[in-house]
Design a protein around this motif. Structure first.
Motif, PDB file in Angstrom:
ATOM      1  N   ASP A 174     -12.572 -22.027   5.727  1.00  0.00           N
ATOM      2  CA  ASP A 174     -13.629 -21.427   4.902  1.00  0.00           C
ATOM      3  C   ASP A 174     -14.928 -22.230   4.916  1.00  0.00           C
ATOM      4  O   ASP A 174     -15.918 -21.826   4.297  1.00  0.00           O
ATOM      5  CB  ASP A 174     -13.159 -21.253   3.448  1.00  0.00           C
ATOM      6  CG  ASP A 174     -12.109 -20.159   3.342  1.00  0.00           C
ATOM      7  OD1 ASP A 174     -12.134 -19.249   4.191  1.00  0.00           O
ATOM      8  OD2 ASP A 174     -11.261 -20.228   2.430  1.00  0.00           O
ATOM      9  N   PHE A 175     -14.915 -23.371   5.586  1.00  0.00           N
ATOM     10  CA  PHE A 175     -16.133 -24.188   5.679  1.00  0.00           C
ATOM     11  C   PHE A 175     -17.202 -23.384   6.432  1.00  0.00           C
ATOM     12  O   PHE A 175     -16.922 -22.781   7.466  1.00  0.00           O
ATOM     13  CB  PHE A 175     -15.797 -25.485   6.426  1.00  0.00           C
ATOM     14  CG  PHE A 175     -16.966 -26.398   6.625  1.00  0.00           C
ATOM     15  CD1 PHE A 175     -17.721 -26.845   5.547  1.00  0.00           C
ATOM     16  CD2 PHE A 175     -17.323 -26.829   7.894  1.00  0.00           C
ATOM     17  CE1 PHE A 175     -18.804 -27.701   5.733  1.00  0.00           C
ATOM     18  CE2 PHE A 175     -18.400 -27.684   8.095  1.00  0.00           C
ATOM     19  CZ  PHE A 175     -19.141 -28.119   7.016  1.00  0.00           C
ATOM     20  N   VAL A 176     -18.436 -23.379   5.904  1.00  0.00           N
ATOM     21  CA  VAL A 176     -19.464 -22.494   6.487  1.00  0.00           C
ATOM     22  C   VAL A 176     -20.098 -23.055   7.759  1.00  0.00           C
ATOM     23  O   VAL A 176     -20.808 -22.335   8.471  1.00  0.00           O
ATOM     24  CB  VAL A 176     -20.583 -22.155   5.464  1.00  0.00           C
ATOM     25  CG1 VAL A 176     -20.005 -21.430   4.260  1.00  0.00           C
ATOM     26  CG2 VAL A 176     -21.336 -23.402   5.019  1.00  0.00           C
ATOM     27  N   GLY A 177     -19.850 -24.339   8.046  1.00  0.00           N
ATOM     28  CA  GLY A 177     -20.318 -24.908   9.303  1.00  0.00           C
ATOM     29  C   GLY A 177     -21.824 -25.133   9.346  1.00  0.00           C
ATOM     30  O   GLY A 177     -22.573 -24.722   8.454  1.00  0.00           O
ATOM     31  N   ALA A 178     -22.249 -25.771  10.430  1.00  0.00           N
ATOM     32  CA  ALA A 178     -23.674 -26.083  10.571  1.00  0.00           C
ATOM     33  C   ALA A 178     -24.499 -24.808  10.691  1.00  0.00           C
ATOM     34  O   ALA A 178     -25.629 -24.746  10.204  1.00  0.00           O
ATOM     35  CB  ALA A 178     -23.883 -26.968  11.796  1.00  0.00           C
ATOM     36  N   VAL A 179     -23.943 -23.779  11.328  1.00  0.00           N
ATOM     37  CA  VAL A 179     -24.692 -22.523  11.467  1.00  0.00           C
ATOM     38  C   VAL A 179     -24.980 -21.929  10.081  1.00  0.00           C
ATOM     39  O   VAL A 179     -26.100 -21.477   9.808  1.00  0.00           O
ATOM     40  CB  VAL A 179     -23.964 -21.518  12.403  1.00  0.00           C
ATOM     41  CG1 VAL A 179     -22.551 -21.236  11.948  1.00  0.00           C
ATOM     42  CG2 VAL A 179     -24.732 -20.213  12.514  1.00  0.00           C
ATOM     43  N   GLY A 180     -23.987 -21.990   9.187  1.00  0.00           N
ATOM     44  CA  GLY A 180     -24.182 -21.457   7.837  1.00  0.00           C
ATOM     45  C   GLY A 180     -25.155 -22.301   7.040  1.00  0.00           C
ATOM     46  O   GLY A 180     -26.047 -21.773   6.358  1.00  0.00           O
ATOM     47  N   LEU A 181     -25.011 -23.613   7.130  1.00  0.00           N
ATOM     48  CA  LEU A 181     -25.893 -24.496   6.366  1.00  0.00           C
ATOM     49  C   LEU A 181     -27.330 -24.381   6.873  1.00  0.00           C
ATOM     50  O   LEU A 181     -28.283 -24.406   6.092  1.00  0.00           O
ATOM     51  CB  LEU A 181     -25.384 -25.939   6.452  1.00  0.00           C
ATOM     52  CG  LEU A 181     -24.000 -26.133   5.788  1.00  0.00           C
ATOM     53  CD1 LEU A 181     -23.467 -27.536   6.058  1.00  0.00           C
ATOM     54  CD2 LEU A 181     -24.054 -25.860   4.284  1.00  0.00           C
ATOM     55  N   ASN A 182     -27.481 -24.207   8.173  1.00  0.00           N
ATOM     56  CA  ASN A 182     -28.824 -24.026   8.733  1.00  0.00           C
ATOM     57  C   ASN A 182     -29.474 -22.752   8.171  1.00  0.00           C
ATOM     58  O   ASN A 182     -30.657 -22.727   7.836  1.00  0.00           O
ATOM     59  CB  ASN A 182     -28.717 -23.938  10.261  1.00  0.00           C
ATOM     60  CG  ASN A 182     -30.058 -23.666  10.909  1.00  0.00           C
ATOM     61  OD1 ASN A 182     -30.963 -24.476  10.858  1.00  0.00           O
ATOM     62  ND2 ASN A 182     -30.217 -22.478  11.506  1.00  0.00           N
ATOM     63  N   LYS A 183     -28.668 -21.707   8.030  1.00  0.00           N
ATOM     64  CA  LYS A 183     -29.216 -20.451   7.493  1.00  0.00           C
ATOM     65  C   LYS A 183     -29.621 -20.616   6.026  1.00  0.00           C
ATOM     66  O   LYS A 183     -30.664 -20.125   5.600  1.00  0.00           O
ATOM     67  CB  LYS A 183     -28.172 -19.326   7.616  1.00  0.00           C
ATOM     68  CG  LYS A 183     -28.038 -18.790   9.030  1.00  0.00           C
ATOM     69  CD  LYS A 183     -26.810 -17.898   9.146  1.00  0.00           C
ATOM     70  CE  LYS A 183     -26.603 -17.440  10.568  1.00  0.00           C
ATOM     71  NZ  LYS A 183     -27.491 -16.351  10.953  1.00  0.00           N
ATOM     72  N   VAL A 184     -28.799 -21.320   5.255  1.00  0.00           N
ATOM     73  CA  VAL A 184     -29.133 -21.531   3.849  1.00  0.00           C
ATOM     74  C   VAL A 184     -30.426 -22.347   3.737  1.00  0.00           C
ATOM     75  O   VAL A 184     -31.306 -22.019   2.935  1.00  0.00           O
ATOM     76  CB  VAL A 184     -27.964 -22.241   3.118  1.00  0.00           C
ATOM     77  CG1 VAL A 184     -28.370 -22.642   1.710  1.00  0.00           C
ATOM     78  CG2 VAL A 184     -26.756 -21.317   3.061  1.00  0.00           C
ATOM     79  N   ALA A 185     -30.551 -23.399   4.550  1.00  0.00           N
ATOM     80  CA  ALA A 185     -31.772 -24.222   4.517  1.00  0.00           C
ATOM     81  C   ALA A 185     -32.986 -23.365   4.850  1.00  0.00           C
ATOM     82  O   ALA A 185     -34.050 -23.488   4.239  1.00  0.00           O
ATOM     83  CB  ALA A 185     -31.643 -25.379   5.512  1.00  0.00           C
ATOM     84  N   ARG A 186     -32.809 -22.453   5.802  1.00  0.00           N
ATOM     85  CA  ARG A 186     -33.917 -21.576   6.218  1.00  0.00           C
ATOM     86  C   ARG A 186     -34.426 -20.723   5.045  1.00  0.00           C
ATOM     87  O   ARG A 186     -35.623 -20.599   4.820  1.00  0.00           O
ATOM     88  CB  ARG A 186     -33.429 -20.693   7.390  1.00  0.00           C
ATOM     89  CG  ARG A 186     -34.461 -19.715   7.907  1.00  0.00           C
ATOM     90  CD  ARG A 186     -34.083 -18.298   7.504  1.00  0.00           C
ATOM     91  NE  ARG A 186     -35.119 -17.364   7.914  1.00  0.00           N
ATOM     92  CZ  ARG A 186     -36.137 -17.021   7.131  1.00  0.00           C
ATOM     93  NH1 ARG A 186     -36.288 -17.533   5.920  1.00  0.00           N
ATOM     94  NH2 ARG A 186     -37.042 -16.162   7.553  1.00  0.00           N
ATOM     95  N   TYR A 187     -33.470 -20.139   4.279  1.00  0.00           N
ATOM     96  CA  TYR A 187     -33.892 -19.276   3.153  1.00  0.00           C
ATOM     97  C   TYR A 187     -34.390 -20.103   1.978  1.00  0.00           C
ATOM     98  O   TYR A 187     -35.271 -19.679   1.245  1.00  0.00           O
ATOM     99  CB  TYR A 187     -32.757 -18.315   2.752  1.00  0.00           C
ATOM    100  CG  TYR A 187     -32.677 -17.202   3.763  1.00  0.00           C
ATOM    101  CD1 TYR A 187     -33.566 -16.131   3.699  1.00  0.00           C
ATOM    102  CD2 TYR A 187     -31.796 -17.261   4.836  1.00  0.00           C
ATOM    103  CE1 TYR A 187     -33.562 -15.142   4.666  1.00  0.00           C
ATOM    104  CE2 TYR A 187     -31.783 -16.275   5.818  1.00  0.00           C
ATOM    105  CZ  TYR A 187     -32.669 -15.221   5.718  1.00  0.00           C
ATOM    106  OH  TYR A 187     -32.687 -14.259   6.682  1.00  0.00           O
ATOM    107  N   HIS A 188     -33.821 -21.284   1.799  1.00  0.00           N
ATOM    108  CA  HIS A 188     -34.280 -22.133   0.700  1.00  0.00           C
ATOM    109  C   HIS A 188     -35.721 -22.589   0.928  1.00  0.00           C
ATOM    110  O   HIS A 188     -36.503 -22.715  -0.011  1.00  0.00           O
ATOM    111  CB  HIS A 188     -33.351 -23.347   0.546  1.00  0.00           C
ATOM    112  CG  HIS A 188     -33.687 -24.182  -0.653  1.00  0.00           C
ATOM    113  ND1 HIS A 188     -34.403 -25.361  -0.557  1.00  0.00           N
ATOM    114  CD2 HIS A 188     -33.456 -23.985  -1.978  1.00  0.00           C
ATOM    115  CE1 HIS A 188     -34.579 -25.860  -1.768  1.00  0.00           C
ATOM    116  NE2 HIS A 188     -34.016 -25.050  -2.654  1.00  0.00           N
TER     117      HIS A 188
END
Ligand code: SF4
Ligand code: SF4
Ligand code: FES
Length: 247
Positions: A174-188
């Motif tokens: 269930d870990f969102v991985g670097a791809v997920g964290l990169n997307k969150v940083a982008r929207y933040h």
């Protein structure tokens, strides 16, 4: 007069398996291909499929590192086949499908299902209730430097290489991985997104988000788009820590 060197004969060892065929078992199959100048693995695989074995399955769309569909393990390392020159490799080349994603057949995987689930889970779209109610509302101006920073992160092609290289996802699916964290940083970073830090905390402020990452840099090492994944994970961590302390 200098003698021309004979072209190399590449030995392409492909991990083959059809999960829909109950009689099939995973096995290696070797093909030989004469190397040509400027050859990429995209050309090699097409050469094999057109002239040696039309049952070999693999994915390509753009051939230019844009669609992210040709990701595979090349000599054990996740990368894009269409951007990999054979001249950079030894004659013996091993190809296998990216792990963790659903296998369709041979080198073809279904990463779209995983990526869609990730995008839904992290709600990777602009959240602005006011804009949704008043569609005529003008967007705020954005500093060019900030627009560039957001664009830099938008270059992710969802190839899944960082997912395949991530030890944490192997242990915690269930870990969102670097791809997920990169997307969150982008929207933040995006001023058009009106979510509060607390809402982001709900999304990634736990062991399946930023606090699960072991910072071993596997993701950044293999990202074919050279995204600054580690600095963005650190950026989110700092933000999550201060938000967590507040709540
Ligand atoms: S640094 Fe974090 S996200 Fe990147 S590969 Fe390691 S555990 Fe995964
Ligand atoms: S962050 Fe890089 S490696 Fe990960 S999916 Fe996006 S482009 Fe591929
Ligand atoms: S074919 Fe599109 S990235 Fe390789």
């Amino acid at each position: 007069m200098s003698e021309e060197k004979a072209p190399r004969i590449l030995k392409i060892n492909v991990l083959r398996f059809d999960p829909n065929d109950e009689n099939d078992v995973p096995h290696m199959q070797t093909y030989e291909v004469e190397e040509a100048y400027g050859m990429t693995l995209f050309v090699v695989l097409n050469e094999i499929r057109e002239h040696q074995d039309n049952s070999l399955m693999f994915d390509f769309v753009c051939r230019a590192g844009i669609c992210g569909s040709c990701s595979m393990l090349v000599n054990g390392r996740p990368t894009l086949a269409c951007r990999t020159l054979t001249s950079k490799l030894d004659e013996n080349i091993s190809l296998a499908p990216l792990p963790l994603f659903k296998l369709i057949k041979d080198l073809s995987i279904y990463s779209g299902e995983w990526m869609r689930g990730l995008n839904e889970k992290l709600e990777t779209w602009i959240h602005d209730k006011e804009q949704e109610i008043n569609v005529d509302k003008l967007e705020e101006r954005m500093e060019p430097a900030l627009a560039d920073e957001i664009y830099e992160l938008d270059r992710c092609v969802e190839c899944g290489c960082c997912v395949a290289a991530c030890g944490t996802i192997q242990m915690k699916p269930d870990f969102v991985g670097a791809v997920g964290l990169n997307k969150v940083a982008r929207y933040h970073l995006d001023p058009r997104d009106k979510r509060e830090d607390e809402e982001y905390y709900e999304l990634i402020g736990d062991e399946n988000g930023v606090f699960g990452c072991m910072s071993l840099l596997g993701c950044q090492d293999v990202c074919p788009k050279d995204l600054p994944l580690q600095s963005k994970i650190a950026y989110l961590r700092r933000m999550m820590l201060t938000t967590g302390l507040k709540s």
